[in-house]
Write a protein that holds these residues in place. Structure first.
Motif, PDB file in Angstrom:
ATOM      1  N   LYS A 239       0.823  -1.224   0.000  1.00 30.67           N
ATOM      2  CA  LYS A 239       0.000   0.000   0.000  1.00 30.67           C
ATOM      3  C   LYS A 239       0.857   1.276   0.000  1.00 30.67           C
ATOM      4  O   LYS A 239       0.599   2.200  -0.759  1.00 30.67           O
ATOM      5  CB  LYS A 239      -0.934   0.022   1.230  1.00 30.67           C
TER       6      LYS A 239
ATOM      7  N   ARG B 135      -7.112   1.053  17.718  1.00 33.76           N
ATOM      8  CA  ARG B 135      -8.232   1.119  16.759  1.00 33.76           C
ATOM      9  C   ARG B 135      -9.037   2.409  16.922  1.00 33.76           C
ATOM     10  O   ARG B 135      -9.585   2.929  15.953  1.00 33.76           O
ATOM     11  CB  ARG B 135      -9.141  -0.111  16.916  1.00 33.76           C
TER      12      ARG B 135
ATOM     13  N   ARG C 215       5.635  -4.969  12.837  1.00 34.30           N
ATOM     14  CA  ARG C 215       4.180  -5.144  12.837  1.00 34.30           C
ATOM     15  C   ARG C 215       3.772  -5.995  14.041  1.00 34.30           C
ATOM     16  O   ARG C 215       4.036  -7.198  14.075  1.00 34.30           O
ATOM     17  CB  ARG C 215       3.732  -5.784  11.519  1.00 34.30           C
TER      18      ARG C 215
ATOM     19  N   ARG D 276     -10.315 -10.998   6.986  1.00 28.76           N
ATOM     20  CA  ARG D 276     -10.378  -9.652   6.413  1.00 28.76           C
ATOM     21  C   ARG D 276     -10.697  -9.579   4.930  1.00 28.76           C
ATOM     22  O   ARG D 276     -11.174  -8.537   4.468  1.00 28.76           O
ATOM     23  CB  ARG D 276      -9.034  -8.942   6.645  1.00 28.76           C
TER      24      ARG D 276
HETATM   25  C1  S3P Z   1      -2.161  -3.584  11.272  1.00 31.36           C
HETATM   26  C2  S3P Z   1      -1.359  -3.230  10.208  1.00 31.36           C
HETATM   27  C3  S3P Z   1      -0.336  -2.176  10.310  1.00 31.36           C
HETATM   28  C4  S3P Z   1      -0.646  -1.204  11.439  1.00 31.36           C
HETATM   29  C5  S3P Z   1      -0.905  -1.950  12.711  1.00 31.36           C
HETATM   30  C6  S3P Z   1      -2.087  -2.898  12.590  1.00 31.36           C
HETATM   31  C7  S3P Z   1      -3.154  -4.659  11.087  1.00 31.36           C
HETATM   32  O1  S3P Z   1      -0.263  -1.470   9.071  1.00 31.36           O
HETATM   33  O2  S3P Z   1      -1.741  -0.386  11.151  1.00 31.36           O
HETATM   34  O3  S3P Z   1       0.271  -2.653  13.037  1.00 31.36           O
HETATM   35  O4  S3P Z   1      -4.078  -4.787  11.884  1.00 31.36           O
HETATM   36  O5  S3P Z   1      -3.031  -5.407  10.090  1.00 31.36           O
HETATM   37  P1  S3P Z   1       0.336  -2.114   7.698  1.00 31.36           P
HETATM   38  O6  S3P Z   1      -0.791  -2.761   6.971  1.00 31.36           O
HETATM   39  O7  S3P Z   1       0.893  -0.944   6.960  1.00 31.36           O
HETATM   40  O8  S3P Z   1       1.390  -3.093   8.108  1.00 31.36           O
END
Ligand code: S3P
Length: 195
Positions: A20, A63, A123, A142
């Motif tokens: 992304k 969140r 992450r 998801r």
């Molecule tokens: C998350 C993805 C992360 C970040 C956090 C939670 C998730 O972003 O928002 O660690 O729930 O999949 P990226 O998709 O850029 O890794």
């Protein structure tokens, strides 16, 4: 020269590691738009890393912050927005994204994501004994939510970043969301492979 995107912004959604941020940055450069990564925006607000925030305050608190940030970012115009992988978990976020932006889902398989992320330490959700299994579980949960939030789905596979950017632009052009004549630097772009 303004592009004809009625909603005014493009948001990229998808699993962690699907590209992304990299794709979003290139797309924004091509369109002459601003690029915003929602996680970086959150990190700027909290003055620390997402990972540390997860450890100190937990996922639920993250969140909340994420929802507040996305609500604001979805109101921007001429912006390419890279969202966090969990941005679609809340129905309110899916709705805000879909009504405020053209939403593109970069769809990658868990095995492909694992190949890219197996050495990741940032992450929080992937700091587990079996990250591939975690990616499979997250994907199962998801994938329908990303689809629900998205106007367009792009299967990423292993193409280069410019190819992915071209695929996104082509989808937006076919849908009449952008006018190819208004994206000068895309003249002569490589066509994506036939499905
Ligand atoms: C998350 C993805 C992360 C970040 C956090 C939670 C998730 O972003 O928002 O660690 O729930 O999949 P990226 O998709 O850029 O890794």
């Amino acid at each position: 020269m303004p592009l004809t995107i009625p909603a005014g912004s493009i948001a990229l959604v998808g699993m962690p590691g699907c590209g992304k941020s990299t794709v979003g940055r290139h797309l924004a450069r091509l369109l002459g738009w601003r690029f915003i990564d929602s996680d970086h925006e959150i990190e700027r607000q909290i003055g620390g890393s997402v990972r540390a925030y997860f450890e100190q305050h937990g996922e639920a608190a993250f969140r909340e912050l994420e929802q507040q940030t996305l609500t604001t970012l979805c109101q921007h115009t001429q912006t390419v927005l890279a969202t966090g992988g969990g941005a679609v978990l809340r129905q309110a976020n899916r709705q805000a994204l879909k009504s405020g932006c053209e939403v593109v889902y970069l769809r990658s398989k868990p095995e492909e994501l694992f190949r890219r992320l197996r050495h990741d330490t940032q992450r929080p959700l992937l700091q587990v004994k079996d990250p591939l299994r975690r990616l499979r579980d997250l994907f199962r949960e998801r994938d329908p939510l990303y689809r629900d939030a998205a106007h367009f789905v792009i299967e990423t596979g292993r193409p280069s970043v410019p190819t992915l950017v071209n695929m996104i632009l082509m989808q937006l052009e076919l849908a009449g969301v952008i006018d190819p004549a208004q994206v000068p630097s895309t003249v002569g772009r490589v066509l994506p492979p036939q499905a």
